[in-house]
Design an enzyme around this catalytic site. Structure first.
Site, PDB file in Angstrom:
ATOM      1  N   GLU A 162      -6.254  -8.088  -0.097  1.00  0.00           N
ATOM      2  CA  GLU A 162      -6.885  -7.723   1.172  1.00  0.00           C
ATOM      3  C   GLU A 162      -8.332  -7.354   0.877  1.00  0.00           C
ATOM      4  O   GLU A 162      -8.607  -6.630  -0.089  1.00  0.00           O
ATOM      5  CB  GLU A 162      -6.215  -6.503   1.838  1.00  0.00           C
ATOM      6  CG  GLU A 162      -4.813  -6.742   2.348  1.00  0.00           C
ATOM      7  CD  GLU A 162      -4.304  -5.571   3.214  1.00  0.00           C
ATOM      8  OE1 GLU A 162      -5.124  -4.768   3.689  1.00  0.00           O
ATOM      9  OE2 GLU A 162      -3.081  -5.480   3.390  1.00  0.00           O
ATOM     10  N   GLU A 206       0.771  -1.247   0.000  1.00  0.00           N
ATOM     11  CA  GLU A 206       0.000   0.000   0.000  1.00  0.00           C
ATOM     12  C   GLU A 206       0.799   1.293   0.000  1.00  0.00           C
ATOM     13  O   GLU A 206       0.571   2.164   0.848  1.00  0.00           O
ATOM     14  CB  GLU A 206      -0.991  -0.001   1.184  1.00  0.00           C
ATOM     15  CG  GLU A 206      -1.999  -1.123   1.103  1.00  0.00           C
ATOM     16  CD  GLU A 206      -3.114  -1.031   2.168  1.00  0.00           C
ATOM     17  OE1 GLU A 206      -2.973  -0.251   3.134  1.00  0.00           O
ATOM     18  OE2 GLU A 206      -4.119  -1.740   2.013  1.00  0.00           O
TER      19      GLU A 206
END
Ligand SMILES: *[C@@H]1O[C@H](CO)[C@@H](O)[C@H](O)[C@H]1NC(C)=O
Length: 429
Positions: A320, A213
């Site tokens: 995720e 991320e």
């Protein structure tokens, strides 16, 4: 004669299928430890273990008695080293054990994604981080191997923080990994270390995710550093032997919160071999997301199947996601920060009451649990239009955000014992 003819027709049909399915996207040249492209990734993240997250293990933070401790950096900085080290060591020893790997395999999953911070490998001057977690990463790989699971080693925190999230190790308003070449060079060296550490275990550590991320939402400067870092990581992961010999390890790059078309044509085969794209999909981190009706949550999930993930030039994995529809889990938005869902987050407007929506599953109504099952099935159906999915997360501390927990979902039945078993097979039709 007729028989021979039809056999040979079948054979050429089979060959054309083989030639057209995995080889177009991935590669003929590397041989990963898992049949990516033909078998779906189904997995669980092992969140909050080797990188602390306040919402996954809130008691670790509450026990400090210090509200300024909001991430692993301050956990190590703002209490005595011996107290912090004892708490971390106890957590590393107990939060996950081999029994979890056994249970993950028994649940029919084939992958675990394991977050680790840069500080497991190297701590710079003035950085308070405490080491000791690396030996647990190595144990985890052995445990995974014992139970037939593939491991994605996921660098979740880089020097300077790549996103400012507490789960990068250091919560801050604006991250400074990308703006400092020393930080990036240190991260490159860590990826080299990880690749060489597991270069003989490609059949277990089949994937390395070089950075979780990165904050693409912070602008073009971040994205240009990230793209160069993906190229450098490719070299570091593909060539871990100090020679021209190539590894078989997948390089799982994160989309940096950019839509799929942003990455069109990036690192294409056959020039690049075994690159996959990781995208994270949550429906709880904006005012509009937490305001969606249950029906809209499901249709939003289903729409992912036609977002391009099915035929993107890189294998696309939803690395995720969760069945959560609120941000009510304690500390989910950071320790001391409230929830949008009940209006306790600064600037938000309440959508509803958090009671019965999060934390202990014993408080969930049967209709809410039925919804969680439907939402779980909708998401897994949609994400399997791509290469598959890895739920965040296998477990939380008891009573903490249990709607996120794969383990609790299995116990209550909103997650099936076999992840291919479905009740609502037409939910996305
Ligand atoms: C860049 O980061 C390193 C640590 O990786 C730090 O020592 C150095 O002071 C930083 N430089 C600047 C200009 O902030």
């Amino acid at each position: 004669m007729a028989c021979r003819l039809s056999l040979s027709l079948l054979w050429s049909f089979a060959i054309s299928l083989l030639a057209s399915v995995p080889l177009t996207r991935a590669d003929s040249q590397i041989n990963p430890g898992f049949p990516y492209g033909s078998e779906k990734v189904r997995g669980a993240n092992l969140g909050g273990w080797l990188v602390l997250e306040p919402w996954i293990a809130p008691s670790l933070f509450d026990d400090t008695g210090n509200d300024a401790i909001v991430d692993e950096w301050t956990f190590c900085q703002l209490q005595s080293n011996s107290v912090a080290k004892a708490a971390l060591t106890n957590h590393w020893n107990t939060f996950y054990t081999e029994a979890d790997f056994e249970a993950i395999a028994a649940a029919g999953l084939n992958h675990v994604r394991l977050p680790i911070g840069y500080w497991a490998f190297e701590v710079g001057p003035g950085e308070p981080f405490i080491q000791g977690q690396l030996s647990y990463l190595q144990k985890a790989v052995t445990w995974a191997e014992n139970h037939g699971l593939m491991v994605i080693v996921d660098l979740h925190g880089a020097p300077g923080s790549q996103n400012g999230f507490d789960n990068s190790g250091q919560r801050m308003s604006f991250p400074h990994w990308h703006s400092n070449a020393t930080n990036v060079a240190r991260t490159d060296a860590i990826i080299k270390t990880i690749a060489s550490m597991f270069s003989e275990n490609e059949n277990v550590v089949s994937v390395i995710a070089p950075l979780n991320e990165p904050a693409g939402f912070d602008g073009a400067d971040v994205l240009s550093v990230v793209k160069q870092y993906w190229y450098d990581s490719y070299g570091n992961i593909r060539f871990p032997f100090d020679s021209s010999q190539e590894s078989n390890t997948l390089v799982l790059i994160h989309d940096a919160f950019q839509p799929l078309p942003y990455w069109s044509g990036f690192m294409p085969p056959p020039t690049f071999q075994g690159v996959a794209l990781d995208t994270h999909i949550y429906q709880v981190f904006s005012d509009s997301d937490v305001a969606l009706s249950q029906t809209d949550h499901i249709s939003t999930a289903c729409a992912v199947s036609s977002s391009g993930i099915a035929d993107f030039h890189l294998w696309t994995i939803v690395g995720e996601w969760a069945p959560a529809i609120t941000d009510c889990a304690k500390y989910l938005n950071g320790r001391g920060v409230g929830a949008r869902y009940d209006g306790s987050y600064p600037g938000s407007t309440a959508v509803g009451n958090c009671a019965g929506m999060s934390r202990s599953a014993s408080t969930f109504s049967s209709s809410y649990k039925t919804f969680l099952r439907r939402f779980w099935e909708a998401q897994t159906i949609a994400y399997e239009a791509g290469q598959g999915w890895i739920q965040w997360t296998w477990k939380t501390e008891a009573g903490a955000g249990e709607e996120w927990s794969y383990q609790v979902g299995l116990a209550y039945g909103w997650i099936p014992q076999d992840p291919t078993e479905r009740i609502y097979t037409t939910i996305c039709d």
